[in-house]
Design an enzyme around this catalytic site. Structure first.
Site, short mmCIF file in Angstrom:
data_model
loop_
_atom_site.label_atom_id
_atom_site.label_comp_id
_atom_site.label_asym_id
_atom_site.label_seq_id
_atom_site.Cartn_x
_atom_site.Cartn_y
_atom_site.Cartn_z
N ASP A 138 0.89 -1.14 0.17
CA ASP A 138 -0.02 0.16 0.10
C ASP A 138 0.92 1.20 0.04
O ASP A 138 0.27 2.47 0.18
CB ASP A 138 -1.09 -0.25 1.13
CG ASP A 138 -0.25 -0.04 2.53
OD1 ASP A 138 1.01 -0.14 2.65
OD2 ASP A 138 -0.90 0.06 3.45
N ASP A 194 5.47 -1.54 7.00
CA ASP A 194 4.47 -2.00 8.05
C ASP A 194 5.39 -3.11 9.07
O ASP A 194 6.69 -3.41 8.62
CB ASP A 194 3.32 -2.85 7.32
CG ASP A 194 3.87 -3.61 6.13
OD1 ASP A 194 4.69 -4.38 6.34
OD2 ASP A 194 3.44 -3.20 4.98
N ASP A 251 9.14 3.84 21.18
CA ASP A 251 9.22 5.06 21.26
C ASP A 251 8.06 5.77 21.89
O ASP A 251 6.89 5.65 21.69
CB ASP A 251 9.28 5.62 19.86
CG ASP A 251 9.99 6.97 19.55
OD1 ASP A 251 9.91 7.84 20.49
OD2 ASP A 251 10.49 7.17 18.71
N HIS A 275 15.68 10.31 12.15
CA HIS A 275 14.45 10.69 11.17
C HIS A 275 14.38 12.32 11.13
O HIS A 275 13.47 12.68 10.61
CB HIS A 275 13.27 9.77 11.62
CG HIS A 275 12.76 10.25 13.10
ND1 HIS A 275 13.73 10.28 14.26
CD2 HIS A 275 11.77 10.80 13.53
CE1 HIS A 275 13.12 10.78 15.31
NE2 HIS A 275 11.81 11.17 15.00
O1 TEU Z 1 11.70 15.82 18.06
C1 TEU Z 1 11.91 16.91 18.89
C2 TEU Z 1 12.68 17.87 18.35
O2 TEU Z 1 13.30 18.80 18.92
C3 TEU Z 1 12.59 18.21 16.81
O3 TEU Z 1 11.18 18.75 16.57
C4 TEU Z 1 13.54 18.62 16.25
O4 TEU Z 1 13.81 19.73 16.61
C5 TEU Z 1 13.58 19.04 14.69
O5 TEU Z 1 12.83 17.77 14.05
C6 TEU Z 1 14.65 19.31 13.98
O6 TEU Z 1 15.16 20.47 14.06
C7 TEU Z 1 11.01 14.74 18.36
C8 TEU Z 1 10.62 13.67 17.23
O7 TEU Z 1 11.82 12.99 17.12
C9 TEU Z 1 10.34 14.27 16.15
O8 TEU Z 1 9.99 13.37 15.00
C10 TEU Z 1 8.71 15.00 16.63
O9 TEU Z 1 8.28 15.60 15.35
C11 TEU Z 1 9.00 15.71 17.70
O10 TEU Z 1 9.62 15.27 18.96
C12 TEU Z 1 7.23 15.85 18.12
O11 TEU Z 1 7.09 14.42 18.86
CA CA Z 2 2.06 -1.57 4.13
#
Ligand code: TEU
Ligand code: CA
Length: 556
Positions: A25, A29, A98, A328
């Site tokens: 899709d 997963d 997480d 990520h």
């Molecule tokens: O990230 C926290 C965070 O500080 C990020 O927002 C970071 O500042 C930014 O991505 C890069 O400058 C965590 C997670 O890892 C992120 O994926 C989430 O979006 C965020 O918290 C909210 O849960």
């Molecule tokens: Ca899938």
């Protein structure tokens, strides 16, 4: 120093949405992860960390949770999860989830209830405040993803706090019912046998309840002084340990947003019983100025060396770090710190030599083991990340930058760079899926993919394997004391590490020209443990390193 499984172990972070799609899709997963467990085992990694797999409307790809104890249907079922956990353990690996405890989704039943009325029993699960006298938000706080951190709720005439998107309301940790809800969700997964948690933005859970306006300083400073490190954060973490973590053989890895080398000990010193380790943002943000998209800086090796050193000194003996060059939330490490073009293979291997010989638990991000690179998104329609989209839309309104420049910054530093599908083969969509993936796959998958590299003994992938296998045989990689050489040389990173009888010398050439260095005189016997080139030019106590050449030597 206390030795333990999670210190010498290597963490491999999986971003499930982009890992492997088995029902075609276009979305990765859980069965996709199960399918690749033997591959992961073949990498010599020990701990798998999964970015959130829980029910979520995916405003922020799972970092907005609507049910902490249910699997996101797009990812599969609880049976799939149970099988994944079993199969991971069967192969002698650990599984870490997480935990997003600072905020949930606005589609979580807690928030849906809370919105119903000021008297609703869930109202106090969140942070509500009256408008400022002019009707605007209660203070000047900005969300991490742009705009005010407050959203107005018309029916009740109050604002709620959201440090991330407005679909991620912050939970009120002052309320002990909230804490108990989170603890019971943790127990739910720990009782199933998961081995610990990566804790999302955990330094933000305790708010400064007087809600002071943020001073006019850079956003990173505001995070440190105003959003993070609140007055009760350590009480909460101690309580979480006492009530939950201590009862299991589980570990915690904190996302250290807002933590600096001065206050880190409060979170991770062993005797405080709060968190087992954290990863800080100094390395991850070393090419970024205040909030990532606005301004550009270039990579500076001397700066990176001093960050490593600063943190080494900060946690010495008492605490522990996880060590990551990417995840990520950041553009690809090779595109930022190496050369993703001419010296692609050499620099990918060399960067990993640097990372794997720093102290702390090694933390690899999916795709880095094959040298995956940044992607070029041609228009805003191809962008998926909410942070990038908000940046772009805010810019449309303010017209601070040209559209072209905004997209250029997104391509340079945006989070989608790290989230493109893993490139498994040269088949359609890189073998990730037969369906069009949720985010564009990098067109270089024909060249950069697991299948090619698996067969090539000189590939980045096989170099990662060799290095990780070697690292397991020596404690010095993980626990050794550092002695730096040529600290001020901006082209090379050279250090000796010692642990008991074990001694290594690491020499890394970050430049694109041959570089000589002369530290062999005092070294009686040399064994080359790793070298990212076929040859090593040694003469008269001097070594000449080729562009991006790195060597790890065992010395006497
Ligand atoms: O990230 C926290 C965070 O500080 C990020 O927002 C970071 O500042 C930014 O991505 C890069 O400058 C965590 C997670 O890892 C992120 O994926 C989430 O979006 C965020 O918290 C909210 O849960
Ligand atoms: Ca899938």
């Amino acid at each position: 120093m206390e030795l333990s499984w999670f210190k010498k172990g290597t963490i491999y972070q999986i971003y499930p949405r982009s890992f492997n799609d088995t029902n075609n899709d276009g979305i990765g997963d859980l069965r996709g992860i199960i399918e690749k467990l033997d591959y992961l085992k073949s990498l010599y990694v020990d701990i798998l960390w999964l970015s959130p797999i829980f029910s979520s409307p995916n405003d922020d790809n799972g970092y907005d949770i609507s049910d902490y104890c249910a699997i996101m249907p797009e990812f599969g079922t609880m049976e799939d999860f149970d099988e994944l956990l079993r199969e991971t353990h069967k192969r002698g690996m650990k599984l870490v989830l997480d935990l997003v405890a600072n905020h949930c989704s606005d589609e979580h039943v807690w928030f849906e209830e809370a919105k119903k009325s000021k008297k609703n029993p869930y109202r106090d699960y969140f942070h509500w405040r009256k408008p400022a006298p002019d009707g605007g938000p209660p203070n000047n706080w900005k969300s991490f993803f742009g705009g005010s951190a407050w959203e107005y709720d018309k029916p009740s005439g109050e604002y709620y706090l959201h440090l991330f998107t407005k679909k991620q309301p912050d939970l009120n940790w002052e309320n002990q019912k909230v804490r108990q809800e989170i603890y019971s969700a943790m127990r739910f997964w720990l009782d199933k046998g998961v081995d610990g948690f990566r804790m999302d933005v955990i330094p933000l859970i305790s708010k400064r309840e007087e809600y002071p306006d943020a001073p006019n300083v850079g956003f990173r400073q505001i995070i440190e002084d105003v959003y993070a490190n609140g007055p009760k954060v350590h009480d909460y973490l101690k309580e979480m340990n006492k009530e939950v973590i201590d009862h299991y053989d589980a570990f915690s890895l904190a996302e250290g947003v807002g933590i600096n080398d001065k206050n880190a000990g409060l979170y991770i010193n062993h005797d405080r019983k709060e968190l087992d380790m954290l990863y800080h943002f100094d390395i991850l943000e070393c090419t970024i100025v205040n909030g990532k998209f606005e301004e550009a800086t270039i990579f500076d090796l001397t700066n990176m060396k001093s960050i490593f050193k600063k943190w080494r000194d900060a946690v010495h003996e008492k605490g522990w770090l996880a060590n990551a060059l990417g995840n990520h939330d950041f553009a690809r490490m090779i595109s930022r710190f190496g050369d993703d073009d001419k010296y692609w293979s050499e620099s990918a291997k060399m960067l990993f030599m640097m990372q794997a010989t720093q102290n702390g638990t090694l933390n690899i991000y999916q795709g880095d083991e094959i040298g995956m690179t940044n992607i070029v998104l041609d228009s805003i329609e191809e962008v998926r990340d909410v942070q990038s989209l908000n940046f772009y839309n805010e810019n449309l309104q303010s017209q601070k930058y040209s559209i072209g420049y905004a997209l250029e910054r997104i391509n340079k530093e945006g989070r989608d760079n790290a989230r493109t599908p893993v490139q498994w083969s040269d088949e359609i969509n890189g073998g990730f899926s037969t369906h069009k993936p949720w985010l564009k796959i990098n067109s270089n998958y024909n060249k950069i993919n697991v299948k090619n590299q698996d067969q090539d003994k000189n590939s980045i992938l096989n170099f990662y394997r060799r290095l990780l296998k070697t690292r397991k045989q020596y404690d010095v990689f993980v626990y050794g004391d550092f002695e730096e050489l040529e600290f001020d040389n901006p082209n090379v990173y050279i250090y000796k590490k010692t642990y008991g009888d074990e001694k290594i010398l690491v020499a890394l050439n970050f430049s694109t020209h041959d570089t000589a260095f002369a530290h062999f005189n005092a070294i009686s016997e040399i064994e080359v443990l790793l070298n990212n080139y076929q040859e090593l030019l040694l003469n008269d106590g001097e070594a000449i390193l080729k562009p991006y050449q790195g060597i790890i030597l065992k010395i006497d």
